[in-house]
Motif scaffolding. Sequence first.
Motif, PDB file in Angstrom:
ATOM      1  N   THR A 122       2.222  -5.707   6.050  1.00 29.42           N
ATOM      2  CA  THR A 122       1.512  -4.481   5.702  1.00 29.42           C
ATOM      3  C   THR A 122       1.019  -4.512   4.258  1.00 29.42           C
ATOM      4  OG1 THR A 122       3.664  -3.533   5.220  1.00 29.42           O
ATOM      5  CG2 THR A 122       2.689  -2.959   7.325  1.00 29.42           C
ATOM      6  N   GLY A 123       1.387  -5.554   3.502  1.00 32.71           N
ATOM      7  CA  GLY A 123       0.912  -5.654   2.124  1.00 32.71           C
ATOM      8  C   GLY A 123       1.795  -4.938   1.127  1.00 32.71           C
ATOM      9  N   ILE A 124       2.926  -4.365   1.584  1.00 33.34           N
ATOM     10  CA  ILE A 124       3.831  -3.698   0.646  1.00 33.34           C
ATOM     11  C   ILE A 124       4.425  -4.730  -0.298  1.00 33.34           C
ATOM     12  CG2 ILE A 124       5.984  -2.402   0.433  1.00 33.34           C
ATOM     13  CD1 ILE A 124       5.401  -1.203   3.187  1.00 33.34           C
TER      14      ILE A 124
ATOM     15  N   PRO B 117      -3.026  -9.421   3.149  1.00 31.27           N
ATOM     16  CA  PRO B 117      -2.559  -8.031   2.972  1.00 31.27           C
ATOM     17  C   PRO B 117      -2.185  -7.688   1.536  1.00 31.27           C
ATOM     18  CG  PRO B 117      -1.485  -9.038   4.851  1.00 31.27           C
ATOM     19  CD  PRO B 117      -2.222 -10.137   4.139  1.00 31.27           C
ATOM     20  N   SER B 118      -1.583  -8.651   0.813  1.00 30.02           N
ATOM     21  CA  SER B 118      -1.118  -8.295  -0.528  1.00 30.02           C
ATOM     22  C   SER B 118      -2.303  -8.114  -1.480  1.00 30.02           C
ATOM     23  CB  SER B 118      -0.164  -9.363  -1.057  1.00 30.02           C
ATOM     24  OG  SER B 118      -0.865 -10.563  -1.270  1.00 30.02           O
ATOM     25  N   ARG B 119      -3.472  -8.692  -1.130  1.00 34.27           N
ATOM     26  CA  ARG B 119      -4.628  -8.542  -2.016  1.00 34.27           C
ATOM     27  C   ARG B 119      -5.451  -7.314  -1.684  1.00 34.27           C
ATOM     28  NH1 ARG B 119      -6.128 -12.146  -5.532  1.00 34.27           N
ATOM     29  NH2 ARG B 119      -4.842 -14.024  -5.634  1.00 34.27           N
TER      30      ARG B 119
ATOM     31  N   ARG C 100      -4.396  -4.368   0.187  1.00 38.74           N
ATOM     32  CA  ARG C 100      -3.476  -3.498   0.906  1.00 38.74           C
ATOM     33  C   ARG C 100      -4.163  -2.231   1.401  1.00 38.74           C
ATOM     34  NH1 ARG C 100      -0.910   0.671  -0.999  1.00 38.74           N
ATOM     35  NH2 ARG C 100      -1.239   0.068  -3.163  1.00 38.74           N
ATOM     36  N   THR C 101      -4.895  -1.557   0.523  1.00 37.49           N
ATOM     37  CA  THR C 101      -5.521  -0.284   0.920  1.00 37.49           C
ATOM     38  C   THR C 101      -6.603  -0.493   1.962  1.00 37.49           C
ATOM     39  OG1 THR C 101      -6.047  -0.397  -1.419  1.00 37.49           O
ATOM     40  CG2 THR C 101      -5.363   1.710  -0.574  1.00 37.49           C
TER      41      THR C 101
ATOM     42  N   ALA D 162      -4.927  -1.009   5.169  1.00 38.34           N
ATOM     43  CA  ALA D 162      -4.170   0.152   5.631  1.00 38.34           C
ATOM     44  C   ALA D 162      -4.950   0.966   6.656  1.00 38.34           C
ATOM     45  CB  ALA D 162      -3.792   1.035   4.441  1.00 38.34           C
ATOM     46  N   ARG D 163      -6.281   1.004   6.524  1.00 35.22           N
ATOM     47  CA  ARG D 163      -7.091   1.751   7.494  1.00 35.22           C
ATOM     48  C   ARG D 163      -7.054   1.119   8.864  1.00 35.22           C
ATOM     49  NH1 ARG D 163     -10.048   5.321   4.909  1.00 35.22           N
ATOM     50  NH2 ARG D 163     -10.356   4.956   2.690  1.00 35.22           N
TER      51      ARG D 163
END
Lengths: 275, 266, 321
Positions: free
Chosen positions: C64-66, C81-83, C85-86, C89-90
């Motif tokens: 999820t990139g958290i 995901p880590s780059r 994340r937002t 998220a959609r």
Amino acid sequence: MADAAVRRWGEGLRCYGLIVGMWVRSTMAYRLSFLMMAAGNFAATALDFVAIAIMFSHVDVLGGFSLPEVAFLYGTTSTAFGIADLTLGNMDRLGRRVRDGTLDVLLTRPVPVLAQVAADRFALRRVGRLSQGVLLLAWSLTRLDVHWTPVTVALVPLMLVSGAVIFGAVFVAGAAFQFRADDASEIQNAFTYGGTTLLQYPPTVFATDLVRGVTFVVPLAFVNWLPALRVLGRDDPLRLPAWVDFASPLVALGCCAAAALAWRTGLRSYRSTGS
Amino acid sequence: MRLYAAVAAGGFRRYATYRTATAAGVFTNTVFGFIVASTYIALWNERPHLGGYDRAQALTFVWVSQALLASASLLGGGFQEELQDRIRSGDIAVDLYRPVDLQAWWLASDLGRAAFQLLGRGVVPLAVGALAFELALPADPVTWLSFLLSVLLGLVVGFALRYLVALCSFWLLDGAGAGMLSALLCMFFSGTLLPLNVFPGAFGEVARTLPWAAMLQVPVDVLLERHRGTGLAAALAFQAVWAAVLLAAGRLLQSAATRKVVVQGG
Amino acid sequence: MDAFIELDGVRKVFDVRRRTGLLRRERHQVRAVDGISFRVPRGEMVGYIGPNGAGKSTTIKMLTGILTPSGGRLRVAGVDPSRDRTGLARRIGVVFGQRTTLWWDLPLRDSYGLVRRMYRVPEDRYRANLERCVELLDLGRLLDVPVRQLSLGQRMRGDIAAALLHDPEVLYLDEPTIGLDVVSKTKVREFLREVNAERGMTVLLTTHDLTDIEQLCKRVMVIDHGRLVYDGALDGLHAVGESERTLVVDLEHEMPPITGVPGARTVKVEGTRQWLAFPATHSAAPVVAAVAGRYPLVDLSVREPDIEEVIARMYAERPTP
């Protein structure tokens, strides 16, 4: 680049508003309880000033300042702090969210984390503290014996806004610190509640080193002291150049930049350590 | 008795685990100590013998109140919210059926907490204050012992008051309001904001006879050796009487609450 | 078929500081995820299981990139995901079993309204999605009830609906049936099957309940000590075949151990309560019928075999390579 930043801030503010709206509606599910808590919030800060009034029942001046002058200092910092406390005061719950893992939920949403943390459990009862500050400021304005000019009149709203921003930056930086030390929320109380208590009294009351510290290190003196001394027509104890009295907005911007940096650093470190 | 000693030790250990929080609290207490001390210096410069204190005594008042702030829960906190939560959730019914005395159990636990916070959050601010300012700390060990006894009595009075407030949750839908009012009264009438002997006229006289005076004002005056001989005995008796009266009131309320729970099922 | 989720040698190492004395501290590294590789094609529903602390939730947090991985390559829908994340998220939905995202004091409907505005879901999509969720999860009567008045099962159904209103391409579910009653469990499972088939949504499911996996996933991945120890068809997890479910019965009065139930044996007696074990592959119905026919029943329940138990058996039978 700048465009993306503006869009991000816009999105952040929009979502802040949405979440705050949800909390206000949740609060209104218990209307009586809300009214009681708001009244208590008002009374708690009012007692603070009652203590100062009792001091003035024994003396005419404190540190060379009269009661209306101290009330002016008290009113300006309490209003500025009240705005920051109302809008960002619950950011100190971040450590708790880190501990119980609920921060992760916020990180899975397409919304800036800062906006979500800032709006978390928005406490409308804090209008109590804000309104006490505003009332006292208004009272002091009717009692002050100063020569108002357009410049000093303009300084009052300017210092309220800049002061709120400076205190807001302290809240954000304090929360950012909790990414690393999740049970150290009380440290920031020294700068927020401690800061506003300090600024309620004239700078002449404090040791010069302390005044230097809150001017150059943690620039709380720009919340009200420096501009307020200009309004009251008094010299500042550090004998700084006159333009410094107008520097509050610049200092506020600088604080924002520093707080933003602290926040990004904190969030990045959380995402690499997960603790 | 051994049970309650164990409960107290548990309260002590529970707070001893929050090391970062304790350090953060010490820092904040110390910062506030400097701020308030500065304002008192200004005040006592204008009125050198205000309230019968000299400057060193006034500064001692400041630093002792910062040292006792967490321990005596002068700004709220402690066990009260936990007890209120148990009452609201109904878990209290379980406690009432256990073969221990509810009031004694919470008192022991709260004294354990207070003991830790007296050491963990009290010693450093007072030492910093003593290094940075000229304080009027006594040399006589007997005075220090009387001070500790007075602090203990003050802690019991504070506990008894908050216990009464917490029990109100049996009858009030929302205990938060009562808790808030009690915190306000405590903050103001304990002398946390300003020593009670600076309160003017009859208002001050009344304030000095209220139970909250036993929490901070009396212990500080004992330390400052303002009560000696029979005066000291009278001061300690003042605290002991309030402690006894309030604890007894707590027992009355507790038995009424028990009846309510047992008869109406909560 | 394109790989929707791709992991290549993904690692996550934590620095842990432990207090060893009054002031001394010891630092050591914990490899929470230690070189995991797998691919999940779009539209697949995969079970991701393992004992507590095995690295399941660390994996989900990286997906999820958290959390930022310490090493390896990770892509979800082609995105790191880590780059982003937002941005990602959609496109994802997350349900944490024990952490509700619903608003306690407000009607369920209000929580959904916030999702709509936060994710900027177009009005028509929102309405269609909500309608479908309400129908499948039976939320109709609950929409105007404050969340605090909902049961745990109702709340979980509400939470799952909240995670789907923005048309996510992938859904991460962390223990979605934990603590739920049988009816709610069944409803949640039916719903997940439905949306997976209907929308071709990729689903990654972590759970302790083997029945979840049996009824939903063709493929299972088992993680232990940060490593993938099994990745394949459910049947291949041969230990499952040997694991047992337990029927717990409360009798009207104390009785000697129940006998003569085909395929089951009594493993424990405690007062009026008795425990009967039977193979997990068998249906519970004949066992229940056999007991109910001959004994005075007050209450009964079926306990599923625990994942940890299955994994423990796996190890017992297959020495670690």
